[in-house]
Design an enzyme around this catalytic site. Structure first.
Site, mmCIF file in Angstrom:
data_model
loop_
_atom_site.group_PDB
_atom_site.id
_atom_site.type_symbol
_atom_site.label_atom_id
_atom_site.label_comp_id
_atom_site.label_asym_id
_atom_site.label_seq_id
_atom_site.Cartn_x
_atom_site.Cartn_y
_atom_site.Cartn_z
ATOM 1 N N ARG A 88 0.808 -1.219 0.000
ATOM 2 C CA ARG A 88 0.000 0.000 0.000
ATOM 3 C C ARG A 88 0.839 1.266 0.000
ATOM 4 N NH1 ARG A 88 -4.779 0.769 2.488
ATOM 5 N NH2 ARG A 88 -4.436 2.920 1.844
ATOM 6 N N LYS A 89 2.149 1.153 0.113
ATOM 7 C CA LYS A 89 2.977 2.350 0.242
ATOM 8 C C LYS A 89 3.242 2.975 -1.127
ATOM 9 C CE LYS A 89 3.226 2.047 4.680
ATOM 10 N NZ LYS A 89 2.232 0.982 4.908
ATOM 11 N N GLY A 90 3.792 4.197 -1.094
ATOM 12 C CA GLY A 90 4.006 4.950 -2.326
ATOM 13 C C GLY A 90 4.981 4.290 -3.274
#
Length: 379
Positions: free
Chosen positions: A183-185
């Site tokens: 889910r991180k950038g």
């Protein structure tokens, strides 16, 4: 019905596959190998400090950070409360106690005044969280840490590409810890990194992340047969070279990914800024927010759960924001932290990723506008 719009989505493709192929061809797939070293060199450019240790995830990086800084059983660490509980867990893994401090109402990072009020004779450090990527108040926190002789760690799990007063996330504390969860950038599915300007702290963390010995790569090409000795307890907290290869491609994308997310945030602000039933996130002065998530506050009169279910019924991915850690049973009796508790009860994350199209952003905003105007009041 239109196609569902995912809450989050990675941006991956041929570039990542090509890097994985290179790792396969190298024959070194396991952790702390040559591709990890290449990633660590590249990531120092992102974090703005001289040393990076690639780790299995952000939780392991947080644990290593505290071990390197000398945490002991019975110590206390002040922790920003509004965060995924991995932050508090990492303190407990060393037998220490997390003392949660309330957060700012506007940008949700730990309130420096609450930190000051939480310090006792057992306090050894502070872990500030960058909520959904936006950096905390590091000048004020640094002053508090220095005044009390404490270390300061930045939980930058969501903050790759962020900055504070011109300084990149990763350079704002004694040690910073990043996540590369899906889910991180930027992501390799899992993985993390520890960044610091202190060579001794980096060396200490590197030893502990490989069972307490130097990584095997350091013995490659030796003229003898070196046999390492285990003189202290370490951990298997290494990133694999396969993940590191993916991360090399992701670092090439970082600037564009952050720009795309920020454009989505701007569009949401323009499309929903007039809604009285929601509170939109704000970017504080002198910060660059990478918007790992876009989290809105639902008016207290509305049933957040009903709003979420209605949005999902319309194909709009959503979920609660993150946790008020102090209310989790694991941590036992904690003092009330009303701001964090309110954010936990009212926040709702709506779709945010770098692949969103203008039409999808428009559709999300229209759905939010319609749903919050329904009679979904709290029972």
């Amino acid at each position: 019905m239109n196609n569902p719009i995912a809450l989050g989505q990675p941006t991956v493709g041929a570039e990542e596959l090509a890097q994985v192929q290179r790792v396969f061809e190298s024959g070194w797939l396991s952790g702390a190998g040559p591709t990890c070293q290449a990633f660590e060199r590249r990531f120092t450019e992102v974090s703005g400090v001289g040393h990076t240790v690639a780790t299995s995830n952000c939780g392991s990086a947080l644990h290593l950070a505290q071990l390197a800084l000398g945490i002991s059983r019975g110590d206390e660490v002040v922790v920003g409360d509004y965060t995924f509980p991995a932050t508090g867990h990492s303190v407990m893994w060393s037998g220490a106690t997390p003392v949660f401090a309330d957060v700012r109402q506007d940008i949700w990072s730990v309130d420096p005044d609450a930190v000051e009020a939480s310090i006792t004779e057992r306090t050894v450090g502070i872990i500030a969280v960058d909520p959904f990527g936006q950096p905390a108040d590091y000048d004020e926190l640094r002053a508090i840490a220095d005044r009390h002789g404490l270390w300061l760690v930045e939980d930058a799990a969501c903050a790759a590409g962020a900055s504070y007063k011109g300084r990149p996330a990763g350079s704002l504390a004694d040690i910073a810890c990043f996540s590369f969860h899906g889910r991180k950038g930027i992501t390799a599915g899992e993985g993390g990194a520890l960044s610091t300007d202190d060579a001794e702290l980096a060396d200490r963390a590197r030893k502990l992340h490989t069972y307490g010995i130097a990584p095997a790569l350091s013995r490659e090409g030796a003229a003898t047969l070196p046999v390492p000795e285990f003189d202290e307890l370490g951990y298997n907290y290494r990133m694999s070279d396969v993940q590191a290869g993916i991360m090399l491609a992701q670092l090439d994308r970082l600037e564009t990914l952050v720009a795309n997310r920020r454009a989505v945030a701007t569009a949401y602000g323009e499309l929903m800024g007039d809604l009285e039933q929601v509170v939109l996130p704000v970017e504080a002065d002198a910060r660059v927010h990478p918007y790992q998530s876009y989290v809105i506050g639902i008016h207290p009169s509305l049933d957040r759960g009903a709003v979420a279910l209605e949005l999902r019924a319309r194909g709009i991915g959503c979920n609660f924001g993150t946790y008020a850690s102090h209310v989790q049973p694991l941590y036992g009796e904690q003092k009330p932290l009303p701001v964090s508790a309110e954010l936990f009860a009212r926040h709702l994350a709506i779709p945010m990723h770098a692949n969103l199209t203008q039409d999808e952003v428009q559709r999300v905003a229209e759905a939010v506008r319609e749903v919050v105007s329904l009679d979904l009041v709290r029972a």
